[in-house]
Design a protein around this motif. Structure first.
Motif, PDB file in Angstrom:
ATOM      1  N   GLN A 139       0.815  -1.220   0.000  1.00 58.10           N
ATOM      2  CA  GLN A 139       0.000   0.000   0.000  1.00 58.10           C
ATOM      3  C   GLN A 139       0.851   1.274   0.000  1.00 58.10           C
ATOM      4  N   LEU A 140       2.142   1.159   0.310  1.00 56.58           N
ATOM      5  CA  LEU A 140       2.991   2.348   0.273  1.00 56.58           C
ATOM      6  C   LEU A 140       3.143   2.864  -1.154  1.00 56.58           C
ATOM      7  N   GLY A 141       3.139   1.946  -2.111  1.00 56.41           N
ATOM      8  CA  GLY A 141       3.275   2.350  -3.502  1.00 56.41           C
ATOM      9  C   GLY A 141       4.518   1.775  -4.142  1.00 56.41           C
ATOM     10  N   PHE A 142       4.745   2.157  -5.396  1.00 59.78           N
ATOM     11  CA  PHE A 142       5.911   1.675  -6.133  1.00 59.78           C
ATOM     12  C   PHE A 142       7.198   2.269  -5.563  1.00 59.78           C
ATOM     13  N   HIS A 143       8.214   1.437  -5.459  1.00 62.25           N
ATOM     14  CA  HIS A 143       9.492   1.856  -4.887  1.00 62.25           C
ATOM     15  C   HIS A 143      10.006   3.149  -5.524  1.00 62.25           C
ATOM     16  N   ASP A 144      10.128   3.171  -6.831  1.00 63.46           N
ATOM     17  CA  ASP A 144      10.737   4.316  -7.506  1.00 63.46           C
ATOM     18  C   ASP A 144       9.918   5.588  -7.338  1.00 63.46           C
ATOM     19  N   GLU A 145       8.597   5.472  -7.343  1.00 59.39           N
ATOM     20  CA  GLU A 145       7.752   6.655  -7.195  1.00 59.39           C
ATOM     21  C   GLU A 145       7.854   7.236  -5.785  1.00 59.39           C
ATOM     22  N   ILE A 146       7.854   6.376  -4.772  1.00 53.91           N
ATOM     23  CA  ILE A 146       7.959   6.868  -3.394  1.00 53.91           C
ATOM     24  C   ILE A 146       9.346   7.444  -3.140  1.00 53.91           C
ATOM     25  N   GLN A 147      10.384   6.786  -3.636  1.00 54.23           N
ATOM     26  CA  GLN A 147      11.736   7.289  -3.429  1.00 54.23           C
ATOM     27  C   GLN A 147      11.891   8.713  -3.955  1.00 54.23           C
ATOM     28  N   ALA A 148      11.248   9.021  -5.046  1.00 53.24           N
ATOM     29  CA  ALA A 148      11.363  10.353  -5.643  1.00 53.24           C
ATOM     30  C   ALA A 148      10.755  11.441  -4.769  1.00 53.24           C
ATOM     31  N   THR A 149       9.923  11.071  -3.795  1.00 51.99           N
ATOM     32  CA  THR A 149       9.264  12.063  -2.935  1.00 51.99           C
ATOM     33  C   THR A 149       9.989  12.275  -1.610  1.00 51.99           C
TER      34      THR A 149
END
Length: 255
Positions: A229-239
């Motif tokens: 539920q946190l989301g995709f690794h790469d998308e969250i890392q960018a934030t």
């Protein structure tokens, strides 16, 4: 000191059985997570934190042929269910495995793995374990290396995090008290859990994890115990802030 992230997922891992959420269907290897655990290689010693149901797979994956001690954070199955699979290390080294845990956790292990702790008519194939009961804020040693157990609140359950020199590992955190914050000054690296975006009754969500990091002020922080539920690794890392990183399975860092 070298830290191996053996698993960075929550209790069901990612992908979750039967789940068709896009993160569970991701082909990015950083979105595939075994249950959370780390291996610390420190001046010739190899110390495991938590021994979950993926332990055998994790050891084979990094081709690890020795283990000097196991530290448990708490008794939940995703952190303890692999205990029987320590047998090869006991057999190879012909000695009992030192295991460090709170009294409550030791009693839980004795119930779940009663045959390991049997003293009469003991099954000869069972692993041998040397129990060391520990308490929060009372330092102990492994191979003459000092480790600080710290109180962590997993919802209402008091569990342990650990500090090794300038490195600390805290998983299944919901809240920390001031005594624990005081023990986390001047860290090079902090590892802490971030389950998902939404709130959870017993685990940090992302905002709570980032707030702990802001208060502790480590040079770097890595997030673990992650749900789909946190989301995709790469998308969250960018934030994330520039000194905060999503950990992923097979990540290795040196301190």
């Amino acid at each position: 000191m070298k830290i191996y992230f053996l698993g960075t997922g929550t209790s069901q891992g990612i992908p979750v059985i039967g789940n068709k959420h896009p993160v569970c269907l991701s082909t990015n290897l950083k979105d595939k997570r075994l249950r959370s655990s780390i291996l610390i290689e420190w001046k010739g010693s190899k110390i495991l934190i938590d021994c979950g149901p993926d332990f055998r797979q994790q050891m084979l994956r990094i081709d690890n042929d020795s283990l000097d001690a196991i530290l448990f954070t708490h008794e939940h199955a995703d952190h303890t269910a692999g205990l029987d699979d320590i047998r090869p290390y006991c057999f190879m080294e012909s000695k009992a495995m030192p295991v460090f845990a709170q009294n409550r956790v030791v009693e839980s292990l004795k119930r779940r793995f009663d045959y390991i702790f049997e003293t009469t008519n003991r099954y000869p194939g069972a692993p041998s374990i040397e129990i060391h009961e520990i308490e929060a804020y009372s330092d102990f040693t492994v191979d003459n290396k000092t480790i600080k157990p710290l109180l962590v609140n997993h919802g209402s359950l008091p569990i342990l995090g650990y500090r090794f020199k300038d490195f600390a590992y805290l998983t299944d955190v919901k809240t920390l008290n001031e005594a624990t914050y005081e023990q986390l000054h001047n860290l090079d690296v902090l590892v802490i859990n971030a389950l998902r975006i939404q709130e959870h009754p017993t685990h940090n969500n992302l905002d709570e994890a980032l707030e702990h990091i802001r208060k502790i002020k480590p040079k770097k922080a890595y997030l673990t115990h992650i749900g789909f539920q946190l989301g995709f690794h790469d998308e969250i890392q960018a934030t994330l802030p520039e000194n905060v990183f999503l950990a992923y399975d097979n990540l290795t860092i040196e301190i």
